[in-house]
Motif scaffolding. Structure first.
Motif, PDB file in Angstrom:
ATOM      1  N   VAL A   1       0.822  -1.210   0.000  1.00  0.00           N
ATOM      2  CA  VAL A   1       0.000   0.000   0.000  1.00  0.00           C
ATOM      3  C   VAL A   1       0.858   1.263   0.000  1.00  0.00           C
ATOM      4  O   VAL A   1       0.554   2.234  -0.694  1.00  0.00           O
TER       5      VAL A   1
ATOM      6  N   ASN B   1     -13.350   2.239  -3.729  1.00  0.00           N
ATOM      7  CA  ASN B   1     -12.672   2.360  -2.435  1.00  0.00           C
ATOM      8  C   ASN B   1     -11.588   1.329  -2.141  1.00  0.00           C
ATOM      9  O   ASN B   1     -10.830   1.497  -1.200  1.00  0.00           O
ATOM     10  N   SER B   2     -11.528   0.235  -2.905  1.00  0.00           N
ATOM     11  CA  SER B   2     -10.599  -0.845  -2.564  1.00  0.00           C
ATOM     12  C   SER B   2     -10.346  -1.713  -3.784  1.00  0.00           C
ATOM     13  O   SER B   2     -11.035  -1.607  -4.807  1.00  0.00           O
TER      14      SER B   2
ATOM     15  N   GLU C   1     -13.359  -4.085  -4.384  1.00  0.00           N
ATOM     16  CA  GLU C   1     -14.466  -3.366  -5.017  1.00  0.00           C
ATOM     17  C   GLU C   1     -14.147  -3.056  -6.480  1.00  0.00           C
ATOM     18  O   GLU C   1     -15.032  -3.108  -7.346  1.00  0.00           O
TER      19      GLU C   1
ATOM     20  N   GLY D   1      -9.733 -10.602  -4.125  1.00  0.00           N
ATOM     21  CA  GLY D   1     -10.496  -9.860  -3.135  1.00  0.00           C
ATOM     22  C   GLY D   1     -11.464 -10.747  -2.380  1.00  0.00           C
ATOM     23  O   GLY D   1     -11.498 -11.966  -2.565  1.00  0.00           O
TER      24      GLY D   1
ATOM     25  N   ALA E   1      -5.638  -0.311  -6.914  1.00  0.00           N
ATOM     26  CA  ALA E   1      -5.993   0.159  -5.573  1.00  0.00           C
ATOM     27  C   ALA E   1      -4.752   0.418  -4.729  1.00  0.00           C
ATOM     28  O   ALA E   1      -4.338   1.560  -4.577  1.00  0.00           O
ATOM     29  N   LYS E   2      -4.129  -0.591  -4.198  1.00  0.00           N
ATOM     30  CA  LYS E   2      -3.215  -0.509  -3.060  1.00  0.00           C
ATOM     31  C   LYS E   2      -2.309   0.723  -3.042  1.00  0.00           C
ATOM     32  O   LYS E   2      -2.411   1.571  -2.171  1.00  0.00           O
TER      33      LYS E   2
ATOM     34  N   PRO F   1      -7.812   4.953   1.638  1.00  0.00           N
ATOM     35  CA  PRO F   1      -8.606   3.961   0.893  1.00  0.00           C
ATOM     36  C   PRO F   1      -9.131   4.531  -0.430  1.00  0.00           C
ATOM     37  O   PRO F   1      -9.950   5.444  -0.438  1.00  0.00           O
TER      38      PRO F   1
ATOM     39  N   GLY G   1      -9.702   3.000  -4.732  1.00  0.00           N
ATOM     40  CA  GLY G   1      -9.516   2.025  -5.794  1.00  0.00           C
ATOM     41  C   GLY G   1     -10.155   2.552  -7.052  1.00  0.00           C
ATOM     42  O   GLY G   1     -10.797   3.604  -7.050  1.00  0.00           O
TER      43      GLY G   1
END
Length: 374
Positions: free
Chosen positions: A39, A94-95, A98, A125, A236-237, A244, A246
């Motif tokens: 991340v 958001n991720s 997702e 995921g 995302a990360k 947060p 994505g």
């Protein structure tokens, strides 16, 4: 009230962090070569990042996607330019889970088919469809099992062709480099063959770049080495350096319509400010070049480790594979040498996923510690 106990925890409590280091409540300094699952892309508490997020939250942190948000437009333009994916369109969420969920949904909408093809040892995921495309039955609940996913060996084009020609598959989803699975990457011929088969069978090709994207491999996206054009790219990360966020990049052949996708928090003002700061730092500090340079240095150092079976991965998405389980070795690196590393589904593999700001001196510290413990 107690926490719902689903995480095995190391007895360490970070309270502050700076660049590639975190500090616990006792002031102990830890070298972070894991970046909280890849991340932390531009380093903990990078001044540009802190400034951007602080200034934005003092103005407006959130409002819904029913109003104009120029930061989303700015992020799309900057992302398109830096990634060389200008022709795509951006949907923010958001991720990573997702992002993959929306990628699979849009593939089904576009093709009017419902099956998915994924690869053994994959991780996409923990949401409804993404978790079924993840090769781990332990995390798939009965309610998820209604999704129909075929798994084939990573690199097996013949099996892919047999499934796709049945004309029931909406998407092939793949990680260019399998993250949780253990840093395996297939050949350019395989990825290009996937693209060809998908085009021939009206199947969308989804590149899961959640872990490998945003410069981690030295290219902006890992698939770009193989000269392919996925229909959807999930990310995302490293996108928010801890905030947060994505998103998916969607090929223009896939048409948008009101209500097709949606999210409450996705693309909020704070998230966009965080990601814009990440892109600015990656570009200004030439962090993709640094990822390649440090990767080469890391791999050269591997020659000094006689117990090493193989080195996997690319850029700063690396794995060290031994012929013994590494759980105890990781603990010794943490508690004896104060170095964070990661694990994988492969019990013999240590994952290295540091900030893209990592330097040679940090790699030296790691190899000194590793040699002592081996």
């Amino acid at each position: 009230m107690n926490l719902f106990n689903v995480y095995p925890l190391f007895d360490i409590t970070p309270v502050t962090a700076k660049d590639v280091y975190v500090f616990d409540e006792k002031g102990t300094k830890y070298l972070d070569l894991y970046g909280g699952h890849a991340v932390i892309s531009i380093g903990h508490a990078h001044p540009e990042y802190v400034k951007a997020v602080s200034e934005q939250v003092a103005k407006i942190g959130f409002y819904s996607n029913s109003i104009q948000n120029p930061l989303q437009v700015e992020l799309a333009e900057k992302l398109g330019k830096l990634s060389n994916c200008d022709e795509y369109e951006l949907f923010l969420c958001n991720s990573g889970a997702e992002a993959n969920e929306n990628a699979l949904k849009i593939a089904s909408f576009h093709t009017h088919k419902k099956k998915v093809l994924a690869f053994k040892n994959s991780f996409h995921g923990r949401t409804s469809a993404a978790v079924v495309a993840t090769d781990n039955p332990k995390i798939i609940a009965p309610i998820n099992a209604q999704q129909e996913v075929n798994f084939v060996d990573f690199g097996d084009l013949e099996s892919v062709e047999k499934i796709l020609t049945q004309n029931k598959t909406c998407a092939v989803i793949f990680e260019t480099i399998q993250g949780v699975g253990g840093l395996d990457e297939s050949t350019t011929a395989f990825y290009q063959g996937l693209e060809k088969l998908c085009k021939a069978t009206n199947t969308l090709l989804i590149a899961d770049e959640v872990q490998s994207g945003f410069g981690r491999t030295g290219d902006f996206f890992a698939f770009q080495k193989h000269k392919i054009t996925p229909d959807v790219i999930s990310m995302a990360k490293g996108m928010g350096n801890g905030f947060p966020i994505g998103g998916i990049l969607i090929h223009p052949k896939i048409k948008a319509s009101f209500g097709l996708l949606g999210t409450t928090f996705g693309g909020n003002h704070l998230a966009c400010a965080a990601s814009l700061a990440v892109l600015k730092v990656i570009e200004n500090e030439k962090l993709m070049n640094n990822a390649k340079e440090i990767s080469n240095y890391f791999i050269k150092n591997c020659d000094s480790i006689s117990q090493l079976k193989s080195v996997k991965g690319r850029g700063l998405m690396l794995g060290l594979e031994f012929d013994f389980p590494i759980a105890e070795l990781r603990k010794k690196l943490i508690y004896n040498h104060h170095i964070f590393t990661g694990s994988a589904n492969n019990p013999n593999l240590i994952r290295i996923l540091p900030s893209l700001t990592v330097k040679k001196e940090h790699i030296d510290l790691f190899f000194d510690a590793l040699q002592q413990e081996l």
